[in-house]
Write a protein that holds these residues in place. Structure first.
Motif: not given
Length: 902
Positions: A595-609, A617-625
């Motif tokens: 009953d809980n959708a995953p939430v992506m992390m992080p919310k901010e990041a930096q990349l070279c132009e 940028v490494n991203i992951t997710a967290s789920d309360a279930d």
């Protein structure tokens, strides 16, 4: 005879062995007897030449074998084996022959000497008496055939002089006379040296230098010094030595002048009660300073008295020589006699009461306790009562008697429950003060199961009984304990109670029935239920039957759930007197649903132009279930808008991680919102569209964003940065100008003069007005009495003792503070306070420390009565003119004027 050169020789007795010290020789001397000579000897028999007269045995502490002996008498010699031989015939042995034997080690610089006396066996040598003449012996010399040198033999030794101690004199008392054979040819001067003459103690002995008479100058004390070793010298008138010095040994004869002294005046000993005769109790010791080799110092002991005389007067005996005290008879009983007082007497002269001296001491003999008395309970039965469910309550007290020593292991009682308590509800503790047994409840009892207990208790001591002592029949007793019924709390059969439900069940769902039972079987009572603790307020309980229903949706991810378990506490109370209640805990194990959708992390990041392998940028997710409704996660870019997939790309690293990077080679420095869709592995899976803010910026060689680039990426241009700096500078200038203006205003306020002239300033001046005269009715009064006197003479001319209390005193006026011409407004208050204090302390200031009484004005005065002034209550007074008087009267105008508010 044996002695080293620095000690006096001992009395003539059997051969002695002296203690071996450092570099010391020990001699064993066997005296001559008729058996040692090959020819029998008698008083008239001459001693033949070279018979073995005696054997001088020795021991060398260093075990040296090269030891040489030398005799002082040329008529005798000592061979290396210690045998003494006569060098020539000795005509007569009617008097003992005495000479010195010297021993010298091969590598030892020390010289050791001993005295040898030759006498027939059993013959006592004579001792020089008073006025006996001691002559210096003649010198004997022997030529050496090797080198012609002449060696002088040692002279013979004078027998010792015996002097009794504590002599009454008169002093000086002559002991002996020293004489040289050459005193007829030349003038001789005699002297003595050694301890007692010219060495401490000084002047105990002296000698007549002309006649050679030797004296003792004062009484001697053997306990202070037992012997003296002196040397006698003979010189001519020029101080030249005429004779070789001779040794004089003086022995102080002991007298019985000291009583035996006990080491302690009171001796303490102990003996166990019931000890057999002959048991050693203790030892007393007395020391006698007299010579212990004579009867003067031989101490004997005896018991003078025994207190008390129970069971017999002679319970103890003492060894007369050692002072050991023993039991003499049986029958020691501490419970009857705990201590004996023994008076012990010590007597010297081997215990001779007629001639010996005595002393006494006290021996305190304590009879120690043994466990010969078993503990006995004071009653055959004991009783008590206990409320049910009570713990650590004393329900009965058992009293015991033990005649052994109190507070000892022989007295301390131990209680044991032999029967009647199979479940271990009771324990008997011992009161350490009075030895009583306290029956204590250690496990709750239930009236509904047991209404009474019949216990059998046995008491014993901590220490075992002494041998031969049997236990008493009174060492056991019965204890009856009655259980009292009380209103017990309702009990939940299962506490805590656990149930399992999926999360998300709707409100109103019945979960379980959580009912309690009333233990009081013999009382009909009603149980009611209530909620005691429900952190999330999810549950409701039926007041009558304990049914549990939900009031809200159960959520496993709630902050009130710990380890998937939600706990609630309920109360069950009966209607007894007094009411009793019990608590129960309900544990709800919530089964997870997706009953809980995953939430992506992080919310901010930096990349070279510019795209490069390190720009990602490494991203992951967290789920309360919980598992299996969590990862692995699926990361993907949305298809709309199309620029997202054109500029960005996502690659999967693992089940929980992915990488976001640029798809194109170059992207302008800016902040981009990149949407990413994340999905979990639940059934069915849940997805979530999340936004990540990516700051694209110029990078250095290491792949890190530069400062300028980071600022630019944040959306601020060069113009914006310059504008911000200008605003900061303007703000600082405004603050500085305001501070300078405040300081200048403060200076102007301090230097600005008052608005009115100081002479007209009434704030610190006291104004004097004219005094009003009387009315028509008081014209006959002398008004001058109410005015101040105009001159000092007016006051001085008044009669003595007549003076008005309101007249000005004739003293110097007080000094009032002077106000500065330009006072600071802040100083006005201080100036007024100073003037007030000066006026209060000024005796010349009116009203001159008096209360003025004025006359009545009268009714005929032309002045109107003040009482005619009153307030108008008609309300027709017009106060609108107050509005024209300015802002100072605005308050009055608002209060009394018509105004717009009316």
């Amino acid at each position: 005879m044996l002695q080293s050169f620095h000690e006096a020789p001992p009395p003539l007795e059997n051969a002695r062995k002296y203690r071996c010290g450092k570099n010391m020789l020990v001699f064993h001397i066997s005296y001559i007897s008729p058996d040692v000579s090959p020819h029998p000897l008698n008083l008239t028999t001459a001693l033949p030449q070279t018979p073995s007269l005696s054997l001088v045995k020795f021991e060398d502490c260093q075990h040296s074998k090269a030891v040489g002996f030398e005799s002082s008498d040329p008529n005798f010699s000592v061979r290396p084996d210690g045998s003494v031989y006569a060098e020539q015939e000795v005509a007569n042995l009617s008097e003992p022959i005495q000479f010195m034997v010297t021993a010298r080690g091969g590598h030892d610089p020390h010289i050791w000497e001993t005295t040898v006396k030759l006498a027939l066996f059993g013959h006592q040598p004579s001792v020089p008496r008073d006025r006996e003449v001691i002559k210096f012996p003649r010198k004997h010399q022997k030529s050496s055939s090797a080198n012609g040198l002449r060696r002088q033999k040692r002279d013979w030794v004078i027998p010792p002089i015996n002097v009794p101690e504590n002599s009454r004199g008169p002093f000086p008392q002559m002991l002996v006379r020293i004489r040289s054979d050459q005193d007829l040819e030349k003038g001789i001067r005699y002297s003595i040296t050694g301890a007692g003459a010219d060495q401490p103690p000084i002047d105990v002995y002296n000698i007549d230098p002309v006649h050679g008479k030797m004296f003792v100058t004062r009484p001697l004390d053997r306990e202070e010094r037992a012997s003296y070793h002196l040397r006698a010298h003979a010189v001519d008138m020029n101080g030249n030595k005429v004779e070789s010095p001779i040794d004089l040994y003086i022995y102080v004869i002991d007298m019985n002048d000291n009583r035996p002294e006990f080491q302690n005046q009171v001796y303490n000993g102990s003996v166990a009660e019931g000890s057999k005769p002959g048991t050693l109790v203790m030892q007393v010791t007395a020391n006698d300073s007299d010579d212990d080799t004579t009867a003067n110092g031989m101490v004997r002991y005896r018991i003078l008295s025994q207190t008390p005389h129970m069971p017999i007067p002679n319970m103890f005996t003492i060894n007369s020589e050692t002072g050991d005290i023993f039991t003499m008879a049986a029958g020691l009983d501490r419970e009857k006699v705990s201590q004996y007082i023994i008076i012990v007497q010590a007597t010297d002269m081997e215990g001779n009461l007629n001639f010996g001296l005595s002393n006494t001491a006290t021996a305190l003999i304590s009879v120690t306790d043994i466990n010969d008395n078993p503990p006995e309970l004071t009653a055959r039965t004991f009783s008590g009562e206990v409320p049910e469910n009570s713990v650590n309550v004393v329900v009965a007290n058992l009293t015991v008697i033990d005649r052994d020593q109190p507070h000892s292991p022989n007295w301390a009682a131990q209680y044991r429950i032999a029967s009647g308590d199979p479940q271990g509800h009771f324990l008997i503790r011992t009161n350490p003060v009075n030895n009583d047994g306290m029956v204590t409840v250690v496990k709750p009892v239930d009236y509904e199961q047991n209404r009474a207990f019949m216990l059998t208790v046995i008491v014993s001591n901590k220490a075992p009984l002494a041998s031969g002592i049997q236990s008493s029949l009174q060492s056991s007793a019965g204890v009856t304990i009655s259980v009292q019924d009380v209103n017990e709390s309702p009990v939940f059969p299962t506490n805590p109670k656990s149930i399992r439900f999926e999360e998300g069940v709707p409100a109103g769902t019945t979960l379980t029935v959580f009912a309690a039972q009333d233990p009081d079987l013999f009382i009909q009572q009603t149980v009611r239920y209530s909620k005691l603790s429900d952190p999330a307020n999810w549950l409701r309980i039926n007041r009558t039957n304990g049914q549990i229903t939900t009031m809200a949706v159960l959520d496993r991810e709630s902050m009130y759930v710990r380890n998937n378990i939600y706990e609630a506490t309920f109360l069950a109370a009966d209607n007894g007197s007094p009411p009793a209640s019990g608590t129960g805990t309900l544990q709800i194990h919530l089964i997870d649903v997706n009953d809980n959708a995953p939430v992506m992390m992080p919310k901010e990041a930096q990349l070279c132009e510019r795209a490069n392998p390190r720009s990602k940028v490494n991203i992951t997710a967290s789920d309360a279930d919980a598992d299996p409704h969590v990862g692995p996660f699926v990361f993907e870019l949305p298809s709309y808008p199309p620029s997202i997939r054109r500029n960005w790309t996502i690659s999967r690293i693992s089940g929980d991680y992915a990488q976001l990077r640029l798809r194109i080679p170059y992207l302008d420095a800016e902040v981009y919102d990149v949407p990413i869709i994340v999905s979990d592995s639940g059934n069915p899976p849940l997805s979530n569209r999340s936004i990540i803010k990516v700051k694209v910026c110029p990078c250095d060689d290491n792949g890190d964003c530069t400062t300028t680039g980071a600022v630019a990426a944040a959306g601020l241009g060069t113009g914006a940065i310059i504008a911000i700096l200008i605003c900061i500078i303007i703000l600082l200038i405004l603050v500085l100008v305001f501070v300078m203006w405040m300081k200048r205003r403060e200076k102007e306020r301090q230097a600005k003069p008052l608005l009115i002239d100081p002479e007209d300033d009434v704030r610190d001046n006291i104004l004097k007005y004219d005094e009003e005269g009387g009315g028509e009715e008081d014209q006959d009064y002398d008004l001058s009495q109410l005015q101040q006197p105009e001159s000092v003479e007016h006051i001085i001319s008044k009669p003595v003792g007549v003076r008005r209390v309101d007249e000005r005193p004739i003293i110097a006026e007080s000094q009032y503070p002077v106000r500065p011409s330009l006072p600071h407004p802040g100083d006005i208050g201080d100036f007024i306070n100073d003037g007030l204090r000066a006026a209060d302390n000024d005796p010349t200031a009116p009203p001159y420390d008096s209360l003025l009484v004025f006359d009545y004005e009268g009714s005929g005065s032309t002045a109107g009565s003040v009482s005619s002034l009153n307030s108008s209550s008609s309300g027709d007074q017009d106060y609108d003119y107050l509005n024209d008087w300015g802002p100072r009267f605005k308050k009055l105008a608002d209060l009394y004027g018509g105004g717009e508010d009316d």
